[in-house]
Design a protein around this motif. Structure first.
Motif, PDB file in Angstrom:
ATOM      1  N   LEU A   1       0.938  -1.231  -0.131  1.00  0.00           N
ATOM      2  CA  LEU A   1      -0.028   0.021   0.089  1.00  0.00           C
ATOM      3  C   LEU A   1       0.901   1.060   0.020  1.00  0.00           C
ATOM      4  CD1 LEU A   1      -2.534  -1.073   2.904  1.00  0.00           C
ATOM      5  CD2 LEU A   1      -2.912  -1.328   0.447  1.00  0.00           C
TER       6      LEU A   1
ATOM      7  N   GLY B   1       3.470   3.274   4.334  1.00  0.00           N
ATOM      8  CA  GLY B   1       2.337   2.397   4.062  1.00  0.00           C
ATOM      9  C   GLY B   1       2.301   1.203   4.816  1.00  0.00           C
ATOM     10  N   GLY B   2       1.850   0.012   4.158  1.00  0.00           N
ATOM     11  CA  GLY B   2       1.607  -1.255   4.800  1.00  0.00           C
ATOM     12  C   GLY B   2       1.816  -2.358   3.851  1.00  0.00           C
ATOM     13  N   ILE B   3       2.510  -3.292   3.950  1.00  0.00           N
ATOM     14  CA  ILE B   3       2.727  -4.510   3.444  1.00  0.00           C
ATOM     15  C   ILE B   3       2.322  -5.940   3.937  1.00  0.00           C
ATOM     16  CG2 ILE B   3       4.672  -3.474   2.064  1.00  0.00           C
ATOM     17  CD1 ILE B   3       6.548  -4.909   4.011  1.00  0.00           C
TER      18      ILE B   3
ATOM     19  N   ASN C   1      -0.394 -11.215  -0.379  1.00  0.00           N
ATOM     20  CA  ASN C   1      -1.728 -11.127  -0.916  1.00  0.00           C
ATOM     21  C   ASN C   1      -2.119 -12.657  -1.481  1.00  0.00           C
ATOM     22  OD1 ASN C   1      -3.869  -9.587  -1.142  1.00  0.00           O
ATOM     23  ND2 ASN C   1      -3.613  -9.367  -3.401  1.00  0.00           N
TER      24      ASN C   1
ATOM     25  N   ALA D   1      -1.024  -0.723   9.373  1.00  0.00           N
ATOM     26  CA  ALA D   1      -1.383   0.477   8.567  1.00  0.00           C
ATOM     27  C   ALA D   1      -3.106   0.119   8.566  1.00  0.00           C
ATOM     28  CB  ALA D   1      -1.061   0.397   7.042  1.00  0.00           C
ATOM     29  N   LEU D   2      -3.511  -1.097   8.816  1.00  0.00           N
ATOM     30  CA  LEU D   2      -5.234  -1.420   8.824  1.00  0.00           C
ATOM     31  C   LEU D   2      -5.328  -2.057   9.798  1.00  0.00           C
ATOM     32  CD1 LEU D   2      -5.419  -2.320   4.779  1.00  0.00           C
ATOM     33  CD2 LEU D   2      -6.119  -0.103   5.945  1.00  0.00           C
TER      34      LEU D   2
ATOM     35  N   ARG E   1      -6.804  -7.652  10.838  1.00  0.00           N
ATOM     36  CA  ARG E   1      -5.731  -8.476  10.090  1.00  0.00           C
ATOM     37  C   ARG E   1      -5.360  -9.538  11.080  1.00  0.00           C
ATOM     38  NH1 ARG E   1      -5.928  -6.190   5.006  1.00  0.00           N
ATOM     39  NH2 ARG E   1      -7.550  -4.964   4.788  1.00  0.00           N
TER      40      ARG E   1
ATOM     41  N   ASN F   1      -4.064  -9.639   3.498  1.00  0.00           N
ATOM     42  CA  ASN F   1      -2.806  -8.855   3.512  1.00  0.00           C
ATOM     43  C   ASN F   1      -2.831  -8.256   5.024  1.00  0.00           C
ATOM     44  OD1 ASN F   1      -1.282  -6.571   3.620  1.00  0.00           O
ATOM     45  ND2 ASN F   1      -0.855  -6.891   1.354  1.00  0.00           N
TER      46      ASN F   1
ATOM     47  N   SER G   1      -0.655  -5.915   6.265  1.00  0.00           N
ATOM     48  CA  SER G   1      -0.597  -4.483   6.162  1.00  0.00           C
ATOM     49  C   SER G   1       0.122  -3.961   7.213  1.00  0.00           C
ATOM     50  CB  SER G   1      -1.967  -3.886   5.992  1.00  0.00           C
ATOM     51  OG  SER G   1      -1.578  -2.453   5.726  1.00  0.00           O
TER      52      SER G   1
END
Length: 646
Positions: free
Chosen positions: A10, A343-345, A348, A374-375, A378, A436, A438
């Motif tokens: 992201l 961002g976030g990784i 996927n 980041a989110l 999850r 993901n 993130s």
């Protein structure tokens, strides 16, 4: 190398045009493609490509009339080594045309139209399999003079590649579009033809585009010029690490001649002071070199500044680079603590593990891990691995946490029981679903070597290094156990985002759990619970005392909070120990709600205020109130009435 197509990032992108005294770089690698050249390798034999590019004058930065170009470089990502006998040609010239026009271009005829052949040969030894710039030093002429006479201010480049051997894969070249380089304006700035042929190579280009490969133009003006290009070091250095941090600096030779016995200096200022000098034996033109300062071990907590300086040369403006960082008691971090996350990784469509390497002198214990997300929502676990795998890679799994669900922002997880580490070890995050995870990262281009690795699916022991090619420094921070460290482990009641029914007669339990992370038993200390309204005003507070042995937890019950309230509230638990060495885990907050289905209230009268006075028939006022919907249902079209009573 394993394909990382399952890695999802992201991010936000922006244009970038680096300008340097000895070279000009057009773009910084907006995306990768095997289509737009300069070489289109393929898994079939007898593949070829012919590309023609016009780089508009507005994209050429500080390249000026009369400059002598000695090399061109194109940036690529990782791939397998070139095989067989390949051939590559490159022509350049100045042109007054800003594009090639809409018609197909006869590449062969154009190569004879005032073009200068500057390079011809097998690119196998130039295009390395690690990401970076493939530098084509001119071998057909010593240099090319950039001559803009007659408004010939644009740069035209023609390239031709041929192979007679099947390649393992196509080379992913970094490319730029108008999004990344706004000075690219025409879809006819690039013409190309590519394909497979055993009977000759087509010269009529059948494709047009605005896209061109990321380009670096070397036009050195000085014999001796070094550039201090980048520096790597821990962003947070823990004193309990008790081991020198290897400070890595990359020096690039952007001059015309090889440099010998050149000094590079390290200066540490701020909370600590230190100086060191290295001597680089030699460095050829257009090459770069890692240097390592390995003797510096901070001794005092606080912010410090690492300054790397190259000895004097023809240009002083690029001889120095600085890196601020924090020296603390027990927390590691590779990321820059003075910059936010990019961002976030995560993976996927697969589970997987991401790990980062850390070191400690002697034997220590990890009892907490911090990670940023980041989110929200999850699934993940946190883990610790020994570095006893092949070649120092992750080996024995020392700890894996229970499954948790991410929340956006910083997450501190206890490691219970504490885990013993010595020497090198890895700390990482396990994505436990195909969604993901993130977790947060900062860009680091290029990423530091021998530090970050991934494996997929989760639990796989085939580890892939982030370096080269995956430029994401992810934000995970292990903590070494200290003597004095109390923390709020959790707030048992209320739970995060609880919605609790209003009651005129009942109350809500306020309960928190305290943990002694330190290895020292703690006597009497205070634990406080505050309840705050939606305006962050404290509406209730209660303090209790407790004592706690090392590694133990205690449940603290506070005065209940009346449910004869409405709206959003926050429960904030705080443990107070004067000698606590780690303060950022001393407070925890949960937001909760006391609700009715239908409840709209006048919360505050702003105007008139109490005891206001007004002149009759001279002054007026506008009755103003604040209305709050305490209920859980949306309310529409209700009346608000103001009355003025004598």
């Amino acid at each position: 190398m394993r394909n990382l197509k399952i890695l999802f990032i992201l991010l936000f992108s922006s244009s970038f045009l680096p300008l340097f005294g000895q070279y000009t770089q057009i773009g910084n690698g907006g995306f990768t493609s095997a289509i737009y050249g300069p070489t289109c390798t393929d898994v079939t034999a007898s593949f070829y490509n012919r590309h023609a590019y016009i780089y508009p004058s507005a994209s050429l930065g500080n390249l000026a009339h009369g400059d002598t170009i000695t090399a061109l470089a194109f940036k690529h990502n990782a791939f397998d080594t070139l095989a067989g006998n390949c051939s590559f040609k490159m022509y350049i010239k100045n042109t007054a045309n800003s594009d090639f026009g809409s018609a197909a271009l006869n590449w062969l005829a154009e190569s004879r139209n005032g073009m200068t052949l500057v390079y011809e040969g097998n690119p196998k030894d130039i295009i390395g399999n690690s990401p970076g710039f493939a530098v084509f030093l001119f071998n057909k002429v010593s240099s090319y003079t950039f001559d803009t006479t007659g408004n010939r201010k644009h740069l035209e480049i023609l390239v031709e590649y041929k192979q007679n051997t099947t390649q393992a894969a196509a080379i992913p070249w970094y490319c730029e579009s108008a999004f990344y380089v706004p000075s690219f304006t025409s879809n006819n700035e690039t013409k190309y033809v590519r394909g497979n042929s055993t009977s000759g190579f087509d010269s009529i280009t059948n494709s047009s585009s605005i896209i061109k490969p990321t380009l670096r133009i070397y036009h050195p003006k000085h014999d001796t010029e070094l550039e201090v290009n980048r520096v790597y070091a821990l962003g947070k250095y823990p004193l309990l690490m008790d081991k020198p941090d290897s400070i890595k600096v990359v020096i690039r030779n952007i001059g015309r001649k090889t440099v010998y016995n050149h000094k590079v200096f390290l200066d540490v200022s701020g909370a600590n002071s230190f100086n060191d000098t290295l001597i680089m034996d030699s460095l050829s033109p257009y090459k770069e070199r890692f240097l390592y300062f390995t003797d510096y071990k901070p001794s005092l907590q606080g912010n410090e500044l690492l300054t790397i300086t190259s000895d004097s040369d023809a240009v002083a403006s690029n001889n120095q680079i600085q890196k601020p960082r924090q020296v603390n008691y027990n927390v590691y971090s590779h990321v820059d603590p003075f910059n936010g996350n990019s961002g976030g990784i995560g993976f996927n469509g697969s589970t997987g593990d991401f790990v980062a390497k850390f070191y400690v002198e002697g034997t220590s214990y990890i009892n907490q891990i911090t990670v940023d997300f980041a989110l929200t929502g999850r699934n993940f676990q946190l883990g610790i691995w020994d570095d006893d795998g092949t070649g120092g890679l992750p080996g024995t799994l020392l700890f894996i946490s229970d499954s948790s669900i991410s929340t956006a922002g910083t997450f501190i997880m206890p490691v219970l029981p504490k885990v013993q580490v010595n020497g090198g070890y890895y700390v990482g995050i396990r994505q436990t679903s195909n969604t993901n995870v993130s977790f947060a990262f900062q860009y680091e281009i290029p990423i530091r070597p021998h530090t970050f690795y991934f494996a997929a699916p989760a639990g796989d022991t085939s580890w892939v290094s982030f370096s080269p090619g995956y430029d994401y420094n992810f934000n995970i921070q292990p903590r070494l156990q200290v003597g004095n460290d109390l923390a709020i482990l959790d707030i048992i009641s209320p739970q995060p985002f609880d919605s609790i029914r209003y009651s005129a007669t009942d109350s809500l339990n306020l309960t928190a759990r305290v943990i002694n992370y330190g290895f020292i038993n703690q006597g009497m200390f205070n634990v406080k619970m505050d309840v705050l309204n939606r305006f962050n005003q404290v509406v209730q507070t209660d303090t209790r005392t407790a004592s706690l042995n090392s590694g133990d937890t205690a449940v603290i019950n506070f005065n209940k909070f009346s449910r004869f309230n409405i709206g959003q509230f926050k429960a904030r638990a705080t443990v107070d120990l004067n000698i606590d060495s780690v303060k950022d885990n001393n407070t925890l907050e949960n937001t909760f709600y006391l609700v009715k289905d239908n409840d709209v209230a006048v919360d505050l009268i702003f105007e008139p205020t109490r005891n206001d006075s007004f002149e009759i028939n001279e002054e007026g006022f506008w009755p103003t109130v604040r209305i709050i919907n305490y209920g859980v249902k949306t309310q529409n079209n209700f009346k608000v009435r103001a009355e003025l009573l004598d």
